[in-house]
Design a protein around this motif. Structure first.
Motif, PDB file in Angstrom:
ATOM      1  N   ARG A   1      44.773  40.500  31.406  1.00 35.75           N
ATOM      2  CA  ARG A   1      44.411  39.079  31.423  1.00 35.75           C
ATOM      3  C   ARG A   1      44.317  38.558  29.989  1.00 35.75           C
ATOM      4  O   ARG A   1      43.669  39.145  29.126  1.00 35.75           O
ATOM      5  CB  ARG A   1      43.077  38.884  32.137  1.00 35.75           C
ATOM      6  CG  ARG A   1      42.659  37.434  32.272  1.00 35.75           C
ATOM      7  CD  ARG A   1      43.603  36.660  33.158  1.00 35.75           C
ATOM      8  NE  ARG A   1      43.063  35.348  33.414  1.00 35.75           N
ATOM      9  CZ  ARG A   1      43.391  34.604  34.457  1.00 35.75           C
ATOM     10  NH1 ARG A   1      44.259  35.053  35.336  1.00 35.75           N
ATOM     11  NH2 ARG A   1      42.857  33.432  34.623  1.00 35.75           N
ATOM     12  N   PHE A   2      44.971  37.398  29.756  1.00 36.49           N
ATOM     13  CA  PHE A   2      45.045  36.791  28.432  1.00 36.49           C
ATOM     14  C   PHE A   2      44.950  35.280  28.622  1.00 36.49           C
ATOM     15  O   PHE A   2      45.936  34.624  28.929  1.00 36.49           O
ATOM     16  CB  PHE A   2      46.370  37.188  27.775  1.00 36.49           C
ATOM     17  CG  PHE A   2      46.568  36.669  26.387  1.00 36.49           C
ATOM     18  CD1 PHE A   2      45.678  36.970  25.370  1.00 36.49           C
ATOM     19  CD2 PHE A   2      47.675  35.897  26.087  1.00 36.49           C
ATOM     20  CE1 PHE A   2      45.880  36.500  24.084  1.00 36.49           C
ATOM     21  CE2 PHE A   2      47.889  35.419  24.804  1.00 36.49           C
ATOM     22  CZ  PHE A   2      46.981  35.723  23.806  1.00 36.49           C
ATOM     23  N   GLY A   3      43.719  34.736  28.510  1.00 37.26           N
ATOM     24  CA  GLY A   3      43.520  33.311  28.785  1.00 37.26           C
ATOM     25  C   GLY A   3      43.846  33.040  30.240  1.00 37.26           C
ATOM     26  O   GLY A   3      43.464  33.806  31.119  1.00 37.26           O
ATOM     27  N   PRO A   4      44.619  31.980  30.517  1.00 37.00           N
ATOM     28  CA  PRO A   4      44.979  31.689  31.910  1.00 37.00           C
ATOM     29  C   PRO A   4      46.214  32.485  32.368  1.00 37.00           C
ATOM     30  O   PRO A   4      46.674  32.334  33.487  1.00 37.00           O
ATOM     31  CB  PRO A   4      45.302  30.195  31.873  1.00 37.00           C
ATOM     32  CG  PRO A   4      45.839  29.982  30.492  1.00 37.00           C
ATOM     33  CD  PRO A   4      45.044  30.931  29.608  1.00 37.00           C
TER      34      PRO A   4
ATOM     35  N   HIS B   1      44.198  39.855  21.065  1.00 37.40           N
ATOM     36  CA  HIS B   1      45.263  39.161  20.338  1.00 37.40           C
ATOM     37  C   HIS B   1      45.990  40.130  19.410  1.00 37.40           C
ATOM     38  O   HIS B   1      47.221  40.140  19.350  1.00 37.40           O
ATOM     39  CB  HIS B   1      44.690  37.978  19.555  1.00 37.40           C
ATOM     40  CG  HIS B   1      45.735  37.127  18.939  1.00 37.40           C
ATOM     41  ND1 HIS B   1      46.186  37.336  17.646  1.00 37.40           N
ATOM     42  CD2 HIS B   1      46.442  36.090  19.432  1.00 37.40           C
ATOM     43  CE1 HIS B   1      47.117  36.461  17.372  1.00 37.40           C
ATOM     44  NE2 HIS B   1      47.304  35.691  18.436  1.00 37.40           N
TER      45      HIS B   1
ATOM     46  N   LYS C   1      51.987  33.043  34.016  1.00 38.62           N
ATOM     47  CA  LYS C   1      50.983  32.589  34.963  1.00 38.62           C
ATOM     48  C   LYS C   1      51.415  33.128  36.327  1.00 38.62           C
ATOM     49  O   LYS C   1      52.400  32.668  36.895  1.00 38.62           O
ATOM     50  CB  LYS C   1      50.885  31.068  34.982  1.00 38.62           C
ATOM     51  CG  LYS C   1      49.721  30.555  35.787  1.00 38.62           C
ATOM     52  CD  LYS C   1      49.519  29.072  35.557  1.00 38.62           C
ATOM     53  CE  LYS C   1      48.356  28.554  36.346  1.00 38.62           C
ATOM     54  NZ  LYS C   1      47.068  28.870  35.761  1.00 38.62           N
TER      55      LYS C   1
ATOM     56  N   GLN D   1      38.809  37.884  33.482  1.00 38.19           N
ATOM     57  CA  GLN D   1      38.522  37.307  32.174  1.00 38.19           C
ATOM     58  C   GLN D   1      39.375  38.023  31.137  1.00 38.19           C
ATOM     59  O   GLN D   1      39.922  39.096  31.405  1.00 38.19           O
ATOM     60  CB  GLN D   1      37.038  37.451  31.850  1.00 38.19           C
ATOM     61  CG  GLN D   1      36.163  36.679  32.820  1.00 38.19           C
ATOM     62  CD  GLN D   1      34.690  36.811  32.480  1.00 38.19           C
ATOM     63  OE1 GLN D   1      34.304  37.372  31.463  1.00 38.19           O
ATOM     64  NE2 GLN D   1      33.850  36.279  33.342  1.00 38.19           N
ATOM     65  N   ASP D   2      39.481  37.435  29.968  1.00 35.36           N
ATOM     66  CA  ASP D   2      40.285  38.035  28.889  1.00 35.36           C
ATOM     67  C   ASP D   2      39.988  39.522  28.735  1.00 35.36           C
ATOM     68  O   ASP D   2      38.829  39.920  28.679  1.00 35.36           O
ATOM     69  CB  ASP D   2      40.010  37.345  27.557  1.00 35.36           C
ATOM     70  CG  ASP D   2      40.681  35.996  27.436  1.00 35.36           C
ATOM     71  OD1 ASP D   2      41.338  35.562  28.399  1.00 35.36           O
ATOM     72  OD2 ASP D   2      40.547  35.373  26.371  1.00 35.36           O
TER      73      ASP D   2
END
Length: 140
Positions: free
Chosen positions: A107-110, A4, A124, A83-84
């Motif tokens: 990758r950041f969440g979905p 983040h 996405k 994964q994150d």
């Protein structure tokens, strides 16, 4: 540094990863900050245009082959389930025509975070290949 925190930094788009990052060196910078390895190090400063980047990718056999050749010697492991914080090659709309191209992202969440000329964008999109940094705190 957390993912983040990294994504919230003021990222600047610069071909070749000097004075900023492009979509590929962006992932290298993330791995340098989070895992202490920079798989993009040998490419930084060796090109300064889109054509220069595309020439390197073409010589390597494409984006996935180039990413594998940089990431795996740095200790990153190929995984199937992102994964994150994982880095990967995704199919995302790019350029003025919006044509889907293979580009590197985190990758950041979905979503997948990628660096565009306008800054960090989270979308996405479908992944093509994914790697996990050495010492990642999650298991495949």
């Amino acid at each position: 540094m957390t993912l983040h925190d990294f994504l919230a930094l003021p990222h600047r788009f610069r071909w070749g990863g000097v004075g900023g990052d492009d979509c590929t060196t962006f992932c290298g910078t993330w791995l340098q900050e989070s895992a202490g390895v920079d798989p993009a190090e040998k490419y930084r400063g060796t090109y300064s245009t889109a054509k220069g980047a595309h020439d390197i990718l073409a010589r390597a056999g494409g984006v996935v082959a180039c990413a594998a050749a940089a990431l795996e010697p740095a200790g990153c492991k190929r995984v199937q389930h992102p994964q994150d914080g994982d880095v990967g090659v995704v199919k995302a709309p790019s350029g003025l025509d919006g044509e889907a191209k293979e580009i590197c992202a985190i990758r950041f969440g979905p979503l997948w975070a990628l660096l565009s000329p306008s800054g960090v964008v989270a979308k996405k999109v479908d992944h093509v290949a994914v790697w996990r940094a050495p010492g990642g705190d999650h298991k495949e």
